[in-house]
Enzyme design. Structure first.
Site, PDB file in Angstrom:
ATOM      1  N   GLY A 128       0.931  -0.643   0.472  1.00  0.00           N
ATOM      2  CA  GLY A 128       0.349   0.288   0.062  1.00  0.00           C
ATOM      3  C   GLY A 128       1.121   1.086  -0.253  1.00  0.00           C
ATOM      4  O   GLY A 128       1.885   1.329   0.528  1.00  0.00           O
TER       5      GLY A 128
ATOM      6  N   GLY B 195      -0.196   2.304   7.274  1.00  0.00           N
ATOM      7  CA  GLY B 195      -0.702   1.903   8.234  1.00  0.00           C
ATOM      8  C   GLY B 195      -0.270   0.259   8.601  1.00  0.00           C
ATOM      9  O   GLY B 195      -0.403  -0.064   9.399  1.00  0.00           O
TER      10      GLY B 195
ATOM     11  N   GLU C 136      10.423  -4.033   5.124  1.00  0.00           N
ATOM     12  CA  GLU C 136      11.334  -3.206   4.155  1.00  0.00           C
ATOM     13  C   GLU C 136      13.071  -3.822   4.178  1.00  0.00           C
ATOM     14  O   GLU C 136      13.614  -3.082   3.835  1.00  0.00           O
ATOM     15  CB  GLU C 136      11.643  -1.362   3.809  1.00  0.00           C
ATOM     16  CG  GLU C 136      10.010  -0.841   3.872  1.00  0.00           C
ATOM     17  CD  GLU C 136       9.384  -1.435   2.448  1.00  0.00           C
ATOM     18  OE1 GLU C 136       9.967  -1.851   1.456  1.00  0.00           O
ATOM     19  OE2 GLU C 136       8.948  -0.477   2.215  1.00  0.00           O
TER      20      GLU C 136
ATOM     21  N   SER D  26       2.965   5.100   1.068  1.00  0.00           N
ATOM     22  CA  SER D  26       3.855   5.374   2.357  1.00  0.00           C
ATOM     23  C   SER D  26       2.601   5.954   3.210  1.00  0.00           C
ATOM     24  O   SER D  26       1.934   6.838   2.865  1.00  0.00           O
ATOM     25  CB  SER D  26       4.863   5.904   1.638  1.00  0.00           C
ATOM     26  OG  SER D  26       5.274   5.163   1.257  1.00  0.00           O
ATOM     27  N   GLY D  27       2.380   5.787   4.850  1.00  0.00           N
ATOM     28  CA  GLY D  27       1.506   5.949   5.549  1.00  0.00           C
ATOM     29  C   GLY D  27       0.209   5.455   5.831  1.00  0.00           C
ATOM     30  O   GLY D  27      -0.677   6.483   6.582  1.00  0.00           O
TER      31      GLY D  27
END
Length: 584
Positions: free
Chosen positions: A377, A382, A508, A379-380
């Site tokens: 998804g 969740g 990541e 970035s940011g």
């Protein structure tokens, strides 16, 4: 305005709070009482000296100056010095035990506080609490409190003796007392305000410096020197401002007190001289009177400093007490002996940080042993917060997280985290040796040398460790600065191999590596993932296309799930992500 507000604030802590904090530090009360008693004995001995001096002067002739009198005066001097020295050492022992106990108490508390506390508190402020505030309390107990006790006894004893010696001279002395009080009290109050503001400003300044120095590479790479210079100059200017205010008050206080003292001495000498001339007072008694007068004056000058330090100590008490009252991480629960830590289940989980903005909303998913599930998804959205909730860095607002059907709130925190392995994009490396980092968090003697060697080989770290002159004993520098990104990742993976977690989370883990390092790390991760429940966050879809299930998280909502092919067919945004990375 913020500074002015701090200046007006008075600590809400009381002497009772201060005393309770000292009790929690494990203060050696018996030793403290002994130190005070020795101080009082030394003080009492010093009160005898002027009386002996009077006798010595008034009877100053060859017959009256006996060896016994001289030895008595020397003995009293030595007695006072010895008892004062011993009491200073005893009280220093008490003070060091206080600061040791408080620092252990606060540090242990920091280790039990939740991550949310450190999200809201600068590390420099926390360091200031454990270093500076505890020193303030120690100084009050070991230096200022005994001097006040001794001073009060000295003043009371001296005044009683002075009235016995000559009540008329004693009354004359008290003319200057109201004047001294009128000088000390208002300036003392102002000094207290300034000192408290100086404390707060010092904590802020040290916090900013620590933050800047810990991110010195960020500053250098973005040419932030000018910005940091201006920020530091503002802090230094504020410290200078409060320091000069303190100096200004001292500039008034010292000469005013000296003037009051000199006025008192001149009055006593002038009036005493007249009395000596007309034969109603002896020279010895006048000298004794002056000596007692000095014994009264000296403690008076320390009282203002004591109340200033006392208010500082109350402020420090308040700040430390606030930390000690803060809610700790919960470590309750008994469900752990039968758990295999295989099946993970999120059931309608919602979460927000302190500002109340939803980060996750009604998230439901499953992950089973020998399965790899991935989260994709923007970035940011969740994704990393999901990992934080599994580790229980934060508690969910609603819903439940279960492992093998048991709510993780019912699993002891240490048991939960013992069974979870985490490898992040930026691996956490501490200063020390490579061995220290691989063994981080393990108990002494928990792993044999063969276990460490196996973890190094399986993580593909052996290749670069063997090339280092000191091997496993190589110092890595602060936050592993002497190691490359790939080397730090492989050490982190070796640490995970050694722990042998049942649930593995990868965030990541290969995103910032070059091609050669990525191959080593990816091979190590592939082996580490075998036989575990694996959760992966990745922006590179190539690393997760073979996952058993992929969950697409968008703005805190789970908007799709399935295999790579299923999502391409059913999820428009996932298809866009795929086309952007693979070009079709």
């Amino acid at each position: 305005m913020a500074r002015e507000k701090r200046v007006r604030e008075r600590p809400s802590a009381t002497f009772s709070d201060f005393y309770q904090l000292l009790k929690r530090s494990g203060i050696k009360r018996g030793l403290f009482i002994l130190g005070i008693v020795l101080t009082l004995i030394g003080t009492f001995s010093s009160l005898v000296v002027p009386m002996l001096t009077q006798r010595f002067i008034d009877g100053f002739d060859a017959d009256s100056v006996t060896t016994q009198l001289i030895l008595l005066i020397v003995f009293v001097f030595l007695l006072s010095a010895v008892f004062t020295g011993i009491s200073n050492y005893v009280l220093a022992n008490v003070g060091q035990s206080i600061i040791k106990g408080l620092r252990e108490l606060i540090w242990d508390k920091f280790l039990r506080l939740p991550v949310s506390y450190f999200d809201m508190t600068k590390s420099g402020e926390s360091v200031s609490r454990i270093v500076n505030d505890t020193s303030v309390l120690k100084d009050l107990i070991t230096r200022h409190f005994p001097s006040v006790i001794s001073g009060i006894l000295t003043i009371v004893g001296s005044v009683i003796v002075l009235f016995i010696l000559d009540w008329k001279m004693s009354l004359l002395m008290f003319i200057a007392v109201p004047l001294a009080i009128a000088v000390i009290i208002p300036l003392g109050r102002q000094m207290t305000k300034v000192s408290r503001s100086l404390q707060n400003e010092t904590a802020d300044f040290s916090g900013n410096l620590q933050e800047t120095l810990s991110e010195v590479r960020l500053m250098k790479s973005f040419n932030g020197e000018d910005e940091e210079r201006l920020k530091a100059r503002r802090g230094i200017q504020n410290l200078y401002h409060f320091g000069m205010q303190e100096a200004k008050i001292n500039a008034y206080l010292s000469p005013l007190m000296s003037t009051v003292m000199m006025l008192m001495i001149l009055l006593i000498i002038g009036y005493g001289g007249i009395r000596v001339a007309d034969g109603t007072l002896t020279i010895g008694k006048l000298v004794a009177f002056l000596l007692y007068l000095f014994q009264i004056i000296m403690p008076l000058t320390t009282f203002g400093l004591f109340f200033n330090e006392y208010n500082k100590a109350l402020g420090a008490t308040e700040r430390i007490a606030d930390i000690l009252k803060h809610e700790e991480e919960p470590n309750t629960g008994t469900h752990h002996e039968s758990l295999e830590f295989g099946a993970l289940h999120f059931d309608q989980v919602s979460f927000s940080y302190t500002d109340g903005t939803p980060v996750l909303t009604n998230i439901t998913f499953d992950a089973d042993r020998n399965q790899t599930v991935a989260f994709v998804g923007p970035s940011g959205s969740g994704k990393s917060t999901i990992f934080s909730l599994i580790e229980r860095y934060y508690e969910v607002d609603s819903g439940a997280i279960e492992i093998d059907g048991v709510n993780i709130k019912d699993i002891p925190m240490n048991v939960l985290r013992d069974n979870i392995g985490f490898v992040a994009q930026e691996s956490a490396i501490t200063s020390g040796t490579i061995r220290d980092n691989i063994l981080y968090g393990s108990r002494l003697g928990e792993y044999k040398e063969a276990d460490i060697e196996q973890a190094i080989e399986r993580s593909y770290a052996k290749e670069f460790i063997d090339e280092l002159e000191d091997g496993l004993e190589t110092e890595v520098g602060e936050r592993g600065i002497k190691l490359s990104g790939g080397q730090k990742q492989r050490i982190s993976i070796a640490r995970a191999f050694l722990r042998n977690p049942k649930i593995l989370m990868l965030d990541e883990a290969t995103a910032s590596l070059d091609a050669r390092s990525e191959k080593y790390v990816q091979d190590a991760l592939t082996e580490l993932m075998q036989g575990r429940t694996v959760l992966v966050i990745a922006h590179r879809l190539s690393t997760i296309i073979n996952s058993d299930n992929i969950y697409f998280i968008d703005n805190g909502h789970l908007t799709g799930s399935g295999t790579h092919q299923q999502l391409i067919a059913s999820h428009d945004m996932y298809r866009v992500f795929t086309e952007q990375q693979f070009g079709h």
